[in-house]
Enzyme design. Structure first.
Site, short mmCIF file in Angstrom:
data_model
loop_
_atom_site.label_atom_id
_atom_site.label_comp_id
_atom_site.label_asym_id
_atom_site.label_seq_id
_atom_site.Cartn_x
_atom_site.Cartn_y
_atom_site.Cartn_z
CB CYS A 1 63.71 14.64 23.36
SG CYS A 1 62.33 14.40 22.22
CE LYS B 1 64.29 10.05 20.53
NZ LYS B 1 64.11 10.70 19.20
CG ASP C 1 63.24 10.90 6.21
OD1 ASP C 1 63.14 12.01 6.75
OD2 ASP C 1 63.79 10.71 5.11
CG ASP C 2 61.63 14.08 10.13
OD1 ASP C 2 62.12 14.21 11.27
OD2 ASP C 2 62.08 14.66 9.13
CG ASP D 1 58.01 11.69 19.13
OD1 ASP D 1 58.49 11.24 20.20
OD2 ASP D 1 58.66 12.31 18.28
CG ASP E 1 58.39 13.29 13.58
OD1 ASP E 1 59.44 13.96 13.59
OD2 ASP E 1 58.15 12.39 14.40
N GLY F 1 42.57 6.35 20.65
CA GLY F 1 43.84 6.17 21.32
C GLY F 1 43.76 5.12 22.40
CB SER G 1 44.00 6.08 28.62
OG SER G 1 42.79 5.40 28.87
CG ASP H 1 60.83 17.07 13.92
OD1 ASP H 1 61.37 16.16 13.26
OD2 ASP H 1 60.02 16.85 14.84
#
Length: 730
Positions: free
Chosen positions: A409, A412, A439-440, A456, A479, A529, A531, A615
């Site tokens: 992080c 970021k 928000d989260d 994330d 989150d 997902g 890749s 978090d």
């Protein structure tokens, strides 16, 4: 522009012994491009056994013995996998690692040393220990010495085995005990043979004299039949008093190696040819005490392991490069033995001659400390120089230093930049989208249910796909957990560095195995997902969760609420320093272990009581507490001294280490009165950080206790008060 070269071969070094440590250092100086190097070791450090007697005697600190494998692998451009190897399959070319699973290789080397435990002696496992593995020995010795000094235990020590190692450790123990408790110290050495160590009579005489000066009782032709909590029983019925019994006799192969399908001696050591290649396996090598040189058998001694390193490096490179032009290792016929004599004195033996005295200890000390300096003072590899001509602003962006961009992080986009970008979005126009940016996670209405969705990803701070995937999964789940939701489904986003197909398969296998372990335990399913390959490894997850009742958001904190934090802070500082080779490997390893631990149980404890919860991630503790204050219309107070910190973070912050996003975090969420390193850490970006919850003051104490009982390093770190949104340190 030169593109990064693809990775095409996996080199796996099993064990962080002296040979592999030297190989890794030399590799860092002259790497073979295209090779992915992995070092597997149970812990983040590897002890140097040559200084062990000096440590037991009290001449060296425990830290002085340790080779920091985290720093070493960073220097070598290798990944470090922390875990004990438990099996090897030379046909499938995989190594099994406890807590990690299988790791594939193209070329591998084994350098795991030996152990001196004697489980065949009744009572040994319960009441004694071996000098190797060294970590267990040194830890228990420190505890025993402290207890003896405090009068809690009798200062009685017995050493089984009167070889050089046994004699050195008996003398070292006697020296340390005498300094701690005086003449009450009792040390005995037990030998099954007719005489103690010494290849010539003069060496034996001088060692006997040294032990006599310390009052060490020598028992030869003595067979140990049983070990008790307070003594060692001999075959003739005599019981030698001992509250600390140490085994040094013999060298034993580790069980997993002795039970492997590799070619072995009767004792369980791997047989290798003159090129250090495991017999019958052109792609597998072994070195150090765990290997048996079939062409030139030698006793188990560290001097051979050290001198094998250049030959092993050459041969590994030759096989990886496809040349096959390996060379032979020819061990010396004799070597200088330097034996510590308890105090700062030593004995030297070579070519049948023996001398002793304080000057020899100084010589030995210089040799040992010079060896350790090779790892403690790794060469500074200067980065590529910046071009002479630069666009205006480049130097300022680099803050005057050519530092790498932080990972996790710490890389970021700053909170101010992100807020400005989100502010330009149109208002939410759908009735089933219940919350907007800020928000989260977003809350969606699905019929009569509520679903949260978040995404994330992390820029890699470790080259270990398995560990990164576990931490990335825990990080992304934060989150969902913070909003009181139950994880439901996950999509993976995987970017791998350019690599050959076999390495892709190995990396993806590790990523998905780790992710499944985390998401499966949380009750979520991985449903797909995306890749691709890119410049560097980046892992992320998009997650949905289901909410019963109202989701917990940043809004809702009330004046008088206590702020509870469930996990220490400091990851950004530690990771930034680790990238520069400045962080202690033990601190980094402890932090990574904590980061990989799921926090669903902590969220479950807090959710029924939290008025607001989030978090703590990239914007730091101050930034996330500021977000709660802004959304809730309250002010916040942080007790900087109450905030738990990861070991090593404070010292690194005091030394000036800061993450890439730190300055932006401080500007976005200033904390009035925050000073010094602790104040700086309030803005440190967190990866897989803890939860920050606003709870009623009457419930805070019990919640912190429950969290700590569940294994979380939780603390009450401040409170929320009436007033305009803002933060101050108290």
């Amino acid at each position: 522009m030169q593109m990064p070269l693809p990775l095409t071969r996996d080199l796996v070094l099993i064990g962080g012994g002296h040979t592999h440590a030297l190989v890794a250092r030399m590799w860092g100086m002259t790497p073979l491009e295209g090779t992915r190097v992995t070092l597997i070791n149970p812990g983040p450090t590897a002890p140097y056994s040559g200084m062990l007697p000096g440590h037991i005697a009290g001449h060296y600190s425990r830290e002085a013995l340790d080779i920091d494998l985290v720093k070493l692998t960073r220097f070598a451009g290798a990944r470090l996998v922390l875990g004990a190897a438990t099996a090897i399959d030379p046909v499938a070319k995989v190594v099994t690692v406890a807590g990690h699973g299988e790791i594939g290789y193209d070329v591998a080397s084994i350098n795991i040393g030996i152990h001196t435990e004697m489980p065949v002696i009744p009572g040994f496992t319960e009441h004694a220990l071996g000098a190797k593995p060294l970590d267990t020995y040194t830890s228990r010795w420190r505890d025993f010495l402290a207890a003896a000094q405090a009068g809690e235990v009798a200062p009685d020590v017995a050493v089984i085995g009167a070889g050089v190692a046994g004699v050195e450790l008996a003398l070292a123990s006697a020296h340390a005990l005498r300094a701690a408790v005086g003449p009450a110290a009792r040390v005995a050495i037990i030998e099954a043979g007719p005489e103690i160590a010494g290849r010539n009579p003069e060496t034996t005489r001088r060692l006997r004299t040294a032990m006599a000066e310390y009052g060490v009782a020598i028992h030869t032709r003595a067979e140990v039949v049983r070990i008790h909590a307070d003594g060692v029983e001999l075959a003739d019925g005599e019981v030698i008093r001992s509250r600390f019994t140490l085994g040094t006799a013999g060298a034993n192969a580790h069980g997993w190696l002795a039970g492997s399908p590799l070619p072995l001696t009767e004792e369980g050591f791997v047989t290798v040819d003159s090129h250090l290649r495991v017999d019958g396996h052109w792609d597998l090598f072994a070195a150090g005490d765990c290997a048996h040189l079939t062409h030139a058998p030698r006793p188990k001694a560290g001097v051979y392991a050290v001198r094998e390193a250049p030959v092993l490096l050459h041969n590994l490179r030759a096989v990886l490069a496809g040349s096959g032009k390996t060379k032979a290792y020819r061990p010396q016929k004799d070597y200088l033995k330097l034996v510590s004599l308890g105090q700062k004195s030593a004995l030297a033996e070579k070519w049948g001659r023996t001398i002793s005295g304080p000057l020899l200890w100084r010589w030995k000390n210089r040799i040992d400390t010079k060896f350790m300096r090779m790892f403690q003072e790794l060469p500074q590899m200067t980065p590529d120089k910046l071009p002479r001509a630069l666009t205006d602003g480049v130097a300022a962006e680099l803050a005057g230093e050519h530092k790498p961009l932080c990972a996790g992080c710490g890389s970021k986009v700053g909170p101010g930049t992100l807020s400005a970008a989100l502010a330009g979005l149109p208002a939410i126009g759908r009735a089933d989208v219940l919350t907007g940016p800020g928000d989260d996670a977003a809350v969606l209405a699905l019929g009569g249910a509520k679903q949260v969705i978040t995404t994330d990803h992390l820029r890699a701070f470790t080259d270990d796909p398995y560990l990164l995937a576990k931490i990335a999964a825990v990080h992304a789940l934060g989150d969902v957990w913070a909003m009181g939701a139950a994880p439901q489904a996950a999509l993976a986003s995987v970017i791998l560095p350019r690599m050959a197909q076999p390495l892709q398969a190995r990396s993806m296998g590790e990523v998905m195995r780790a992710a499944q372990e985390v998401f499966g335990a949380a009750g979520a399913e991985i449903v797909g997902g995306h890749s691709t390959m890119g410049a560097e490894m980046t892992l992320g997850f998009t997650i949905t969760g289901l909410v019963t009742g109202a989701a917990i958001t940043n809004a809702g904190a009330r004046p008088g609420d206590v702020a509870i934090l469930t996990r220490p802070i400091g990851t950004g500082t530690l990771l930034a320093a680790e990238m520069l080779g400045q962080a202690d490997g033990r601190d980094v390893a402890a932090m990574l272990t904590a980061m990989a631990r799921p926090q669903g149980d902590a969220a479950a404890l807090l959710a029924p009581h939290a008025h607001a919860m989030t978090d703590v991630t990239g914007f730091g503790l101050a930034g996330h507490m500021w977000a709660i204050c802004t959304a809730s219309g309250v002010a916040g107070e942080i007790e900087a001294d109450a905030v738990p910190l990861y070991p090593g973070a404070l010292a690194l912050a005091e030394a000036g280490h800061r993450s890439s996003i730190w300055e932006a975090n401080r500007a976005a969420a200033p904390v009035a009165g925050a000073e010094g390193a602790r104040g700086a850490l309030l803005h440190d970006p967190q990866t897989a950080g803890g939860f920050l919850a606003a709870v009623a003051a009457a419930e805070a104490g019990a919640l912190v206790a429950a969290l700590r009982a569940a294994g979380h390093d939780a603390a009450a770190i401040g409170r929320f008060t009436a007033g305009a949104p803002g933060l101050r340190a108290i």
